[in-house]
Motif scaffolding. Structure first.
Motif, PDB file in Angstrom:
ATOM      1  N   VAL A  18       0.839  -1.190   0.000  1.00  0.00           N
ATOM      2  CA  VAL A  18       0.000   0.000   0.000  1.00  0.00           C
ATOM      3  C   VAL A  18       0.878   1.245   0.000  1.00  0.00           C
ATOM      4  N   MET A  19       1.997   1.172   0.728  1.00  0.00           N
ATOM      5  CA  MET A  19       2.869   2.327   0.844  1.00  0.00           C
ATOM      6  C   MET A  19       3.666   2.586  -0.435  1.00  0.00           C
ATOM      7  N   THR A  20       3.932   1.554  -1.219  1.00  0.00           N
ATOM      8  CA  THR A  20       4.790   1.701  -2.393  1.00  0.00           C
ATOM      9  C   THR A  20       4.103   1.173  -3.642  1.00  0.00           C
ATOM     10  N   ASN A  21       2.814   1.465  -3.779  1.00  0.00           N
ATOM     11  CA  ASN A  21       2.021   0.897  -4.863  1.00  0.00           C
ATOM     12  C   ASN A  21       2.601   1.177  -6.248  1.00  0.00           C
ATOM     13  N   LYS A  22       3.111   2.371  -6.482  1.00  0.00           N
ATOM     14  CA  LYS A  22       3.664   2.702  -7.791  1.00  0.00           C
ATOM     15  C   LYS A  22       4.869   1.826  -8.113  1.00  0.00           C
ATOM     16  N   LYS A  23       5.681   1.520  -7.120  1.00  0.00           N
ATOM     17  CA  LYS A  23       6.870   0.700  -7.311  1.00  0.00           C
ATOM     18  C   LYS A  23       6.513  -0.767  -7.540  1.00  0.00           C
ATOM     19  N   MET A  24       5.285  -1.154  -7.198  1.00  0.00           N
ATOM     20  CA  MET A  24       4.892  -2.552  -7.251  1.00  0.00           C
ATOM     21  C   MET A  24       4.226  -2.977  -8.540  1.00  0.00           C
ATOM     22  N   SER A  25       4.097  -2.100  -9.486  1.00  0.00           N
ATOM     23  CA  SER A  25       3.385  -2.446 -10.699  1.00  0.00           C
ATOM     24  C   SER A  25       4.043  -3.617 -11.413  1.00  0.00           C
TER      25      SER A  25
ATOM     26  N   ALA B 159      -0.790 -20.247  -3.277  1.00  0.00           N
ATOM     27  CA  ALA B 159      -0.693 -19.997  -4.717  1.00  0.00           C
ATOM     28  C   ALA B 159      -1.861 -19.144  -5.206  1.00  0.00           C
ATOM     29  N   THR B 160      -3.050 -19.421  -4.703  1.00  0.00           N
ATOM     30  CA  THR B 160      -4.240 -18.667  -5.110  1.00  0.00           C
ATOM     31  C   THR B 160      -4.161 -17.222  -4.640  1.00  0.00           C
ATOM     32  N   MET B 161      -3.758 -17.020  -3.409  1.00  0.00           N
ATOM     33  CA  MET B 161      -3.637 -15.657  -2.886  1.00  0.00           C
ATOM     34  C   MET B 161      -2.567 -14.878  -3.653  1.00  0.00           C
ATOM     35  N   LEU B 162      -1.465 -15.517  -3.944  1.00  0.00           N
ATOM     36  CA  LEU B 162      -0.394 -14.861  -4.694  1.00  0.00           C
ATOM     37  C   LEU B 162      -0.850 -14.535  -6.118  1.00  0.00           C
ATOM     38  N   ARG B 163      -1.570 -15.464  -6.723  1.00  0.00           N
ATOM     39  CA  ARG B 163      -2.102 -15.230  -8.080  1.00  0.00           C
ATOM     40  C   ARG B 163      -2.981 -13.972  -8.096  1.00  0.00           C
ATOM     41  N   ARG B 164      -3.860 -13.862  -7.135  1.00  0.00           N
ATOM     42  CA  ARG B 164      -4.758 -12.696  -7.074  1.00  0.00           C
ATOM     43  C   ARG B 164      -3.978 -11.398  -6.923  1.00  0.00           C
ATOM     44  N   ARG B 165      -2.964 -11.404  -6.064  1.00  0.00           N
ATOM     45  CA  ARG B 165      -2.170 -10.194  -5.845  1.00  0.00           C
ATOM     46  C   ARG B 165      -1.404  -9.801  -7.107  1.00  0.00           C
TER      47      ARG B 165
ATOM     48  N   ARG C 141       3.795  -7.861 -17.053  1.00  0.00           N
ATOM     49  CA  ARG C 141       4.795  -8.871 -16.676  1.00  0.00           C
ATOM     50  C   ARG C 141       4.137 -10.219 -16.470  1.00  0.00           C
ATOM     51  N   ARG C 142       4.865 -11.250 -16.843  1.00  0.00           N
ATOM     52  CA  ARG C 142       4.411 -12.634 -16.648  1.00  0.00           C
ATOM     53  C   ARG C 142       5.262 -13.246 -15.537  1.00  0.00           C
ATOM     54  N   ILE C 143       4.577 -13.732 -14.497  1.00  0.00           N
ATOM     55  CA  ILE C 143       5.258 -14.254 -13.312  1.00  0.00           C
ATOM     56  C   ILE C 143       4.904 -15.725 -13.121  1.00  0.00           C
ATOM     57  N   LEU C 144       5.926 -16.557 -13.081  1.00  0.00           N
ATOM     58  CA  LEU C 144       5.750 -17.985 -12.811  1.00  0.00           C
ATOM     59  C   LEU C 144       5.606 -18.192 -11.307  1.00  0.00           C
TER      60      LEU C 144
ATOM     61  N   GLY D 241      -1.439  -5.997 -12.034  1.00  0.00           N
ATOM     62  CA  GLY D 241      -1.343  -5.863 -13.484  1.00  0.00           C
ATOM     63  C   GLY D 241      -0.563  -6.956 -14.179  1.00  0.00           C
ATOM     64  N   GLY D 242      -0.101  -7.941 -13.421  1.00  0.00           N
ATOM     65  CA  GLY D 242       0.674  -9.030 -14.007  1.00  0.00           C
ATOM     66  C   GLY D 242      -0.179 -10.193 -14.459  1.00  0.00           C
ATOM     67  N   THR D 243       0.456 -11.094 -15.181  1.00  0.00           N
ATOM     68  CA  THR D 243      -0.180 -12.332 -15.624  1.00  0.00           C
ATOM     69  C   THR D 243       0.556 -13.486 -14.965  1.00  0.00           C
TER      70      THR D 243
END
Length: 145
Positions: free
Chosen positions: A18-25, A41-47, A29-32, A52-54
């Motif tokens: 929340v504090m660094t939202n701009k840095k977290m975009s 895994a489900t919680m991480l997928r949602r985040r 990006r595609r993340i394995l 903005g990632g896939t």
């Protein structure tokens, strides 16, 4: 009226995300994800998707992770150090060889991990998913330099 403090109540800290939202975009990006715990895994997928990632995967085992590494394009990865079918070390070795940034999450202290996992960015479990995403975003930015 100011919020009332209740003795013994849990204090909720503001996540780094929340504090660094701009840095977290993670836009575009595609993340394995290689994680054998369905809930994690489900919680991480949602985040990742909210940032903005896939998501590629998730892979639930070392074998599935190795298949995805060879079969899917991605920009970075999150690896659970210990999977149901063994260590994620072979996946980490492949990623390091290819120059793909990754973050290792583990219930063990870093010093007990195999070398390929010990040298990577590390976060101990339980994981704050906001902090983990910030770490992933940082590793992608470092790679871009």
């Amino acid at each position: 009226m100011p919020a009332r403090k209740i003795p013994g109540a849990a204090v909720r800290r503001t996540p780094r995300s929340v504090m660094t939202n701009k840095k977290m975009s993670l836009e575009g990006r595609r993340i394995l994800i290689v994680e054998d715990d369905y809930l994690q895994a489900t919680m991480l997928r949602r985040r990742i998707e909210r940032a903005g990632g896939t998501v590629v995967g998730p892979a639930w085992s070392r074998a599935a992770g190795l298949l995805l590494v060879d079969g899917e394009p991605f920009d970075g990865a999150v690896l659970d150090a210990e999977l149901a079918d063994g260590s994620a070390e072979p996946i980490a070795t492949l990623l390091a060889t290819r120059g793909v940034p990754f973050v290792v999450v583990a219930a063990n202290d870093r010093e007990y991990l195999p070398p390929a996992l010990r040298e990577a960015r590390y976060m101990g479990k339980p994981v704050d998913h906001g902090d983990l995403l910030a770490m992933v975003a940082d590793s992608l930015r470092e790679r871009a330099r």
